[in-house]
Design a protein around this motif. Structure first.
Motif, PDB file in Angstrom:
ATOM      1  N   HIS A 121       0.827  -1.200   0.000  1.00 33.50           N
ATOM      2  CA  HIS A 121       0.000   0.000   0.000  1.00 33.50           C
ATOM      3  C   HIS A 121       0.867   1.257   0.000  1.00 33.50           C
ATOM      4  CE1 HIS A 121      -3.269   2.761   0.795  1.00 33.50           C
ATOM      5  NE2 HIS A 121      -2.511   3.293   1.735  1.00 33.50           N
ATOM      6  N   HIS A 122       1.991   1.214   0.687  1.00 35.85           N
ATOM      7  CA  HIS A 122       2.903   2.363   0.700  1.00 35.85           C
ATOM      8  C   HIS A 122       3.374   2.681  -0.717  1.00 35.85           C
ATOM      9  CE1 HIS A 122       5.799   5.210   2.219  1.00 35.85           C
ATOM     10  NE2 HIS A 122       6.781   4.575   1.609  1.00 35.85           N
ATOM     11  N   GLU A 125       0.705   4.638  -2.383  1.00 37.91           N
ATOM     12  CA  GLU A 125       0.729   6.032  -1.943  1.00 37.91           C
ATOM     13  C   GLU A 125       1.823   6.808  -2.666  1.00 37.91           C
ATOM     14  OE1 GLU A 125      -1.135   7.624   0.387  1.00 37.91           O
ATOM     15  OE2 GLU A 125      -2.072   6.085   1.644  1.00 37.91           O
ATOM     16  N   GLU A 126       3.000   6.206  -2.746  1.00 38.63           N
ATOM     17  CA  GLU A 126       4.131   6.885  -3.378  1.00 38.63           C
ATOM     18  C   GLU A 126       3.892   7.146  -4.857  1.00 38.63           C
ATOM     19  OE1 GLU A 126       7.537   4.415  -2.497  1.00 38.63           O
ATOM     20  OE2 GLU A 126       8.185   5.830  -0.940  1.00 38.63           O
ATOM     21  N   SER A 127       3.296   6.177  -5.540  1.00 46.85           N
ATOM     22  CA  SER A 127       3.082   6.328  -6.982  1.00 46.85           C
ATOM     23  C   SER A 127       2.095   7.451  -7.276  1.00 46.85           C
ATOM     24  CB  SER A 127       2.606   5.009  -7.596  1.00 46.85           C
ATOM     25  OG  SER A 127       1.376   4.604  -7.025  1.00 46.85           O
ATOM     26  N   ARG A 144      -0.976  -5.309  -7.784  1.00 44.13           N
ATOM     27  CA  ARG A 144      -0.156  -6.122  -6.870  1.00 44.13           C
ATOM     28  C   ARG A 144      -0.806  -6.233  -5.503  1.00 44.13           C
ATOM     29  NH1 ARG A 144       4.198  -3.344  -9.247  1.00 44.13           N
ATOM     30  NH2 ARG A 144       4.383  -1.938  -7.453  1.00 44.13           N
ATOM     31  N   PHE A 145      -1.373  -5.139  -5.008  1.00 45.05           N
ATOM     32  CA  PHE A 145      -2.028  -5.151  -3.699  1.00 45.05           C
ATOM     33  C   PHE A 145      -3.200  -6.125  -3.699  1.00 45.05           C
ATOM     34  CE2 PHE A 145      -5.239  -3.572  -0.725  1.00 45.05           C
ATOM     35  CZ  PHE A 145      -4.499  -3.432   0.445  1.00 45.05           C
ATOM     36  N   GLU A 189      -9.937   4.464  -0.524  1.00 49.76           N
ATOM     37  CA  GLU A 189     -10.601   3.169  -0.322  1.00 49.76           C
ATOM     38  C   GLU A 189      -9.586   2.097   0.034  1.00 49.76           C
ATOM     39  OE1 GLU A 189     -12.693   2.725  -4.000  1.00 49.76           O
ATOM     40  OE2 GLU A 189     -14.010   4.433  -3.562  1.00 49.76           O
ATOM     41  N   HIS A 190      -8.395   2.156  -0.586  1.00 46.68           N
ATOM     42  CA  HIS A 190      -7.346   1.205  -0.240  1.00 46.68           C
ATOM     43  C   HIS A 190      -6.858   1.420   1.191  1.00 46.68           C
ATOM     44  CE1 HIS A 190      -7.104   0.231  -4.547  1.00 46.68           C
ATOM     45  NE2 HIS A 190      -6.501  -0.861  -4.156  1.00 46.68           N
ATOM     46  N   ARG A 191      -6.757   2.680   1.604  1.00 47.85           N
ATOM     47  CA  ARG A 191      -6.372   2.962   2.994  1.00 47.85           C
ATOM     48  C   ARG A 191      -7.362   2.315   3.959  1.00 47.85           C
ATOM     49  NH1 ARG A 191      -5.880   9.029   1.462  1.00 47.85           N
ATOM     50  NH2 ARG A 191      -3.702   9.233   0.775  1.00 47.85           N
TER      51      ARG A 191
END
Length: 225
Positions: A121-122, A125-127, A144-145, A189-191
């Motif tokens: 997930h990080h 966020e970075e992308s 991938r997640f 939503e992923h968070r």
């Protein structure tokens, strides 16, 4: 033109030629070099790749089994074009399968597995923080997640179905995420999904995954009336 460079690592067992050809065609389809609905000119592709029609035909059979290619009697092969119904049904199936997998993972994942999801997930966020330059990385990190959740779940039948569905969904690639503001919504939503997994709350994890897919479908502009 002939195939450029080795398709496999030195000394590694070489994949059958038709599988290599299938992968080349698969990537062209995903890149929209072969567009949905377009006729596949087998002779032209054979000449470009420097191969005979036998591996080309076998490769097309592989892609047809994945749903990426549609074979039409006496007319040849076409890149599959997804209808509104196709998109809606694919989202609905992914929602059911992945929400159930998320509930399993919330209950059974090890601490290292949950830490791995946090790390994935990080990367997401970075992308997105990288702006336009990171958009393609966002799409890859997003997949991938989701797929790592399915791997942790460990149901190989579920994995097989989801992998096939996600391949076909690339024919409709990123339509939902191109909607204004949808990337930011998807990230939030992923968070929320990650928080539910880390909290080991299966009901909330499943509900959030279903909501994630419902919102994705609505963003395509193809949601059911």
């Amino acid at each position: 033109m002939p195939l450029n460079g080795p398709l496999t690592a030195p000394l590694a067992p070489r994949a059958p030629l038709y599988e290599e050809v299938a992968e080349r065609l698969r990537q062209r389809i995903f890149a929209k070099e072969l567009e949905p609905g377009s006729w596949i000119d087998e002779l032209k592709l054979c000449a470009e790749l420097g191969i005979s029609r036998t591996p080309m035909r076998e490769a097309l059979k592989v892609l047809a089994s994945e749903g990426l290619v549609t074979m039409r009697v006496r007319r040849g092969a076409y890149v599959t074009e997804m209808s509104e119904r196709d998109v809606r049904e694919a989202y609905q199936l992914l929602s059911l399968l992945e929400s159930d997998a998320a509930a399993v993972v919330a209950r059974t994942a090890t601490d290292p597995e949950l830490a791995e999801l946090r790390q994935l997930h990080h990367a997401l966020e970075e992308s997105l923080a990288a702006g336009e330059a990171g958009r393609e990385h966002f799409f890859a990190a997003n997949e991938r997640f989701h797929l790592r959740i399915i791997e942790i779940d460990g149901n190989r039948w579920r994995m097989q179905i989801i992998t096939d569905l996600r391949r076909v969904m690339k024919l409709n690639r990123h339509h939902s995420l191109f909607k204004q503001g949808r990337l930011q919504e998807s990230l939030q939503e992923h968070r929320d999904m990650l928080d539910a997994l880390l909290a080991r709350d299966p009901e909330r994890a499943a509900r959030l995954v279903r909501c994630h897919f419902d919102n994705g479908l609505k963003a395509t502009g193809r949601a059911a009336d």
